[in-house]
Write a protein that holds these residues in place. Sequence first.
Motif, PDB file in Angstrom:
ATOM      1  N   VAL A 164    -137.899 -12.962 -86.800  1.00 13.66           N
ATOM      2  CA  VAL A 164    -137.245 -11.794 -86.213  1.00 13.66           C
ATOM      3  C   VAL A 164    -135.733 -11.951 -86.221  1.00 13.66           C
ATOM      4  N   ALA A 165    -135.248 -13.181 -86.079  1.00 14.98           N
ATOM      5  CA  ALA A 165    -133.799 -13.406 -86.095  1.00 14.98           C
ATOM      6  C   ALA A 165    -133.196 -13.015 -87.437  1.00 14.98           C
ATOM      7  N   ALA A 166    -133.934 -13.223 -88.536  1.00 18.79           N
ATOM      8  CA  ALA A 166    -133.419 -12.849 -89.859  1.00 18.79           C
ATOM      9  C   ALA A 166    -133.118 -11.357 -89.912  1.00 18.79           C
ATOM     10  N   ALA A 167    -133.982 -10.552 -89.319  1.00 23.24           N
ATOM     11  CA  ALA A 167    -133.755  -9.105 -89.320  1.00 23.24           C
ATOM     12  C   ALA A 167    -132.594  -8.724 -88.405  1.00 23.24           C
ATOM     13  N   LEU A 168    -132.539  -9.335 -87.229  1.00 23.81           N
ATOM     14  CA  LEU A 168    -131.503  -8.974 -86.261  1.00 23.81           C
ATOM     15  C   LEU A 168    -130.128  -9.487 -86.663  1.00 23.81           C
ATOM     16  N   MET A 169    -130.068 -10.576 -87.408  1.00 26.85           N
ATOM     17  CA  MET A 169    -128.787 -11.086 -87.911  1.00 26.85           C
ATOM     18  C   MET A 169    -128.230 -10.194 -89.005  1.00 26.85           C
ATOM     19  N   ASP A 170    -129.100  -9.425 -89.679  1.00 23.31           N
ATOM     20  CA  ASP A 170    -128.671  -8.620 -90.814  1.00 23.31           C
ATOM     21  C   ASP A 170    -128.435  -7.163 -90.442  1.00 23.31           C
ATOM     22  N   SER A 171    -129.047  -6.715 -89.356  1.00 24.12           N
ATOM     23  CA  SER A 171    -128.945  -5.307 -88.972  1.00 24.12           C
ATOM     24  C   SER A 171    -128.391  -5.174 -87.564  1.00 24.12           C
ATOM     25  N   PRO A 172    -127.173  -4.683 -87.411  1.00 18.57           N
ATOM     26  CA  PRO A 172    -126.633  -4.492 -86.057  1.00 18.57           C
ATOM     27  C   PRO A 172    -127.422  -3.456 -85.272  1.00 18.57           C
ATOM     28  N   ALA A 173    -127.968  -2.436 -85.947  1.00 17.49           N
ATOM     29  CA  ALA A 173    -128.782  -1.443 -85.251  1.00 17.49           C
ATOM     30  C   ALA A 173    -130.056  -2.088 -84.712  1.00 17.49           C
ATOM     31  N   LEU A 205    -120.587  -8.898 -79.003  1.00 18.58           N
ATOM     32  CA  LEU A 205    -120.440 -10.346 -78.824  1.00 18.58           C
ATOM     33  C   LEU A 205    -121.564 -11.100 -79.538  1.00 18.58           C
ATOM     34  N   TYR A 206    -122.793 -10.626 -79.385  1.00 17.61           N
ATOM     35  CA  TYR A 206    -123.914 -11.272 -80.091  1.00 17.61           C
ATOM     36  C   TYR A 206    -123.736 -11.146 -81.603  1.00 17.61           C
ATOM     37  N   TRP A 207    -123.308  -9.943 -82.062  1.00 15.53           N
ATOM     38  CA  TRP A 207    -123.160  -9.745 -83.496  1.00 15.53           C
ATOM     39  C   TRP A 207    -122.044 -10.623 -84.063  1.00 15.53           C
ATOM     40  N   ALA A 208    -120.890 -10.603 -83.425  1.00 16.57           N
ATOM     41  CA  ALA A 208    -119.723 -11.319 -83.961  1.00 16.57           C
ATOM     42  C   ALA A 208    -119.937 -12.822 -83.975  1.00 16.57           C
ATOM     43  N   THR A 209    -120.703 -13.340 -83.020  1.00 17.26           N
ATOM     44  CA  THR A 209    -120.954 -14.792 -82.979  1.00 17.26           C
ATOM     45  C   THR A 209    -122.191 -15.188 -83.773  1.00 17.26           C
ATOM     46  N   GLY A 210    -122.972 -14.213 -84.196  1.00 16.07           N
ATOM     47  CA  GLY A 210    -124.193 -14.528 -84.937  1.00 16.07           C
ATOM     48  C   GLY A 210    -125.143 -15.404 -84.144  1.00 16.07           C
ATOM     49  N   SER A 211    -125.221 -15.166 -82.843  1.00 13.32           N
ATOM     50  CA  SER A 211    -125.953 -16.104 -81.978  1.00 13.32           C
ATOM     51  C   SER A 211    -127.280 -15.575 -81.456  1.00 13.32           C
ATOM     52  N   ILE A 212    -127.745 -14.422 -81.963  1.00 10.92           N
ATOM     53  CA  ILE A 212    -129.021 -13.940 -81.449  1.00 10.92           C
ATOM     54  C   ILE A 212    -130.143 -14.922 -81.770  1.00 10.92           C
ATOM     55  N   GLY A 213    -130.125 -15.496 -82.969  1.00  7.16           N
ATOM     56  CA  GLY A 213    -131.168 -16.459 -83.340  1.00  7.16           C
ATOM     57  C   GLY A 213    -131.130 -17.715 -82.485  1.00  7.16           C
ATOM     58  N   SER A 214    -129.938 -18.246 -82.249  1.00  9.47           N
ATOM     59  CA  SER A 214    -129.837 -19.458 -81.434  1.00  9.47           C
ATOM     60  C   SER A 214    -130.149 -19.175 -79.966  1.00  9.47           C
ATOM     61  N   SER A 215    -129.974 -17.913 -79.533  1.00  8.50           N
ATOM     62  CA  SER A 215    -130.349 -17.577 -78.163  1.00  8.50           C
ATOM     63  C   SER A 215    -131.862 -17.603 -77.971  1.00  8.50           C
ATOM     64  N   PHE A 216    -132.616 -17.561 -79.080  1.00  6.94           N
ATOM     65  CA  PHE A 216    -134.073 -17.634 -79.000  1.00  6.94           C
ATOM     66  C   PHE A 216    -134.576 -19.058 -78.778  1.00  6.94           C
ATOM     67  N   ARG A 217    -133.702 -20.054 -78.935  1.00 11.08           N
ATOM     68  CA  ARG A 217    -134.171 -21.445 -78.901  1.00 11.08           C
ATOM     69  C   ARG A 217    -134.879 -21.769 -77.588  1.00 11.08           C
ATOM     70  N   GLN A 218    -134.390 -21.212 -76.480  1.00 13.16           N
ATOM     71  CA  GLN A 218    -135.027 -21.532 -75.207  1.00 13.16           C
ATOM     72  C   GLN A 218    -136.453 -20.982 -75.155  1.00 13.16           C
ATOM     73  N   TYR A 219    -136.757 -19.960 -75.943  1.00  8.67           N
ATOM     74  CA  TYR A 219    -138.133 -19.471 -76.029  1.00  8.67           C
ATOM     75  C   TYR A 219    -138.986 -20.411 -76.884  1.00  8.67           C
ATOM     76  N   TYR A 220    -138.448 -20.790 -78.015  1.00 14.93           N
ATOM     77  CA  TYR A 220    -139.204 -21.670 -78.920  1.00 14.93           C
ATOM     78  C   TYR A 220    -139.492 -23.014 -78.265  1.00 14.93           C
ATOM     79  N   ASP A 221    -138.565 -23.481 -77.441  1.00 14.95           N
ATOM     80  CA  ASP A 221    -138.734 -24.770 -76.754  1.00 14.95           C
ATOM     81  C   ASP A 221    -139.331 -24.627 -75.361  1.00 14.95           C
ATOM     82  N   TYR A 222    -139.780 -23.433 -75.024  1.00 17.98           N
ATOM     83  CA  TYR A 222    -140.190 -23.178 -73.644  1.00 17.98           C
ATOM     84  C   TYR A 222    -141.314 -24.112 -73.187  1.00 17.98           C
ATOM     85  N   HIS A 223    -142.221 -24.433 -74.099  1.00 23.00           N
ATOM     86  CA  HIS A 223    -143.358 -25.282 -73.728  1.00 23.00           C
ATOM     87  C   HIS A 223    -142.944 -26.684 -73.307  1.00 23.00           C
TER      88      HIS A 223
END
Length: 384
Positions: free
Chosen positions: A249-258, A293-311
Motif C-alpha cells: 500500500v505504501a508504494a501506491a501512497l508514495m506515488d499518488s498524493p490523492a 508534510l507526509y508527502w514532502a518527507t516521503g514518510s507514509i511508508g515508514s510511518s507504517f513500521r509500528q504496525y508491521y512490528d506491532y506483534h
Amino acid sequence: MTVTPFRIAVPDDVLSDLRARLTRTRFTTASDATSWAAGTDPAYLRDLVAYWADGFDWRAAETALNAFPHQVAEVAGSPLHFIHLRARRPEGAPAPLPLVLSHGWPSSFVEMLGVARRLADPAAHGGDPADAFDVVVPSLPGFLYSGLPQGPFTRRGVAETWHSLMTGTLGYDRYGAFGGDIGGGVTQWLGALYPEHVAGVHITSAVVSADFEKEPPTPAEQTYLDALAAYDIGDQGYSEIMCTRPDTVAAALMDSPAGLLAWIVDKYRDWSDCDGDVARRWDRDTLLTVATLYWATGSIGSSFRQYYDYHLNKRVPRVTVPAAVTLSNEPAFKDYPKSLAERVFADLRHWNTPERGGHFMAHEEPDQVAAELQAFFGPLRKTD
C-alpha cells in the motif's frame, strides 16, 4: 549530544511535482450510494485535491510551522526531530516541569502545537504565567523528519528513546509525559520504566493492556471488550494491510498524493469527534498541511513500521507513578470502563470523560487538553 536547529523548507521542485501529480489525478467512482460508507468519498476528495493543487498556500503553512523552535538530534543512533518550547514564566519563579507530548498515527507533531503554546506561555492565553511548562514535542520514529529506529519499532523502544532525549540530550532529570494512540502507549511505558524520573503520565486513548488471565474481566469490562471487537470488524481493514503488507500500500501512497490524502483523511473523519462531517472539525488547510508534510518527507511508508512490528510489543507493566486519563470521544472508546484503566495504573488520580475531542484530541480541543494537563501536572511540579 549535539542539538541542531532545524527549519522546514520543502524545495520548489517538490511542490511543482506535487501540483502536477494532483492535476493528473484519476478519481474512482463511489462504491456505495451512501456518502463515505465505503471509505473516503470520491466527490469530497475531488474537491479537496483541486484545492490542494490550486488554492492551498503551503508556504504560508510552512512559515507558521517554522515559528516554532524545531531541532534535530541523533538519539539512539537515529535522527530525531522535535520542537522544544521553553516556559515563559516570571523571573525568579521555580523551574518549570518539562512535559513530553507524543502523537499517534496518522498524525504528526502538528497535533500538539496548540497545546504546547498554551502550556509554555499560559499568560498569552489568559492564564497564570507561573503555570508555564517547558514542552517537548518529538516526531515519532519514521514520521516526517525523524528516522526509523535501528531495531524494531515498539512503544517500549520509543519510550527508551524519549527518555534518552529528555534526560541525556536535553538534561532534564524529572518530567511528565502525555500522549494518545501510539503516543499513549509510549507514555505508559515511560511511567513503567522510569518512575524515578517521570513525575506522572496522562493519556487520552485508554488502551487495554491488562492481564485478564490473572483477573478475568468484569461483566462491564466484557461488555466493552465485545463492543470494541464488533467495532474493529468494520474498522480494522486499514491496520490489517499495514500490519501484513505495508510496502504494497505504501508504494501506491508514495506515488499518488490523492491516494495519500484519501488514506489520511478517512481516519481524520472516522476517528475525530466530527459526527461524520469532516468540516466540523477540520479546515482544509489543516488537513493539507498534514498531508503535505507526509508527502514532502516521503514518510507514509515508514510511518507504517509500528504496525508491521506491532506483534513485538509486550504488555505494559503496572504503572505506579501518578496517572491521568482524559478519555477520547471516539467509537473505539465508547463506554470504556474506568476499571480497565485502574488495572494498568496503580495511582489513577485524574479521570475525565468530557465527551469532546476524538482520536486527535490535542488538535481538536487544545484548550480542553491544556487545561487537563495543567490540572493534573500542576500539583506534580514538586517531588512528593
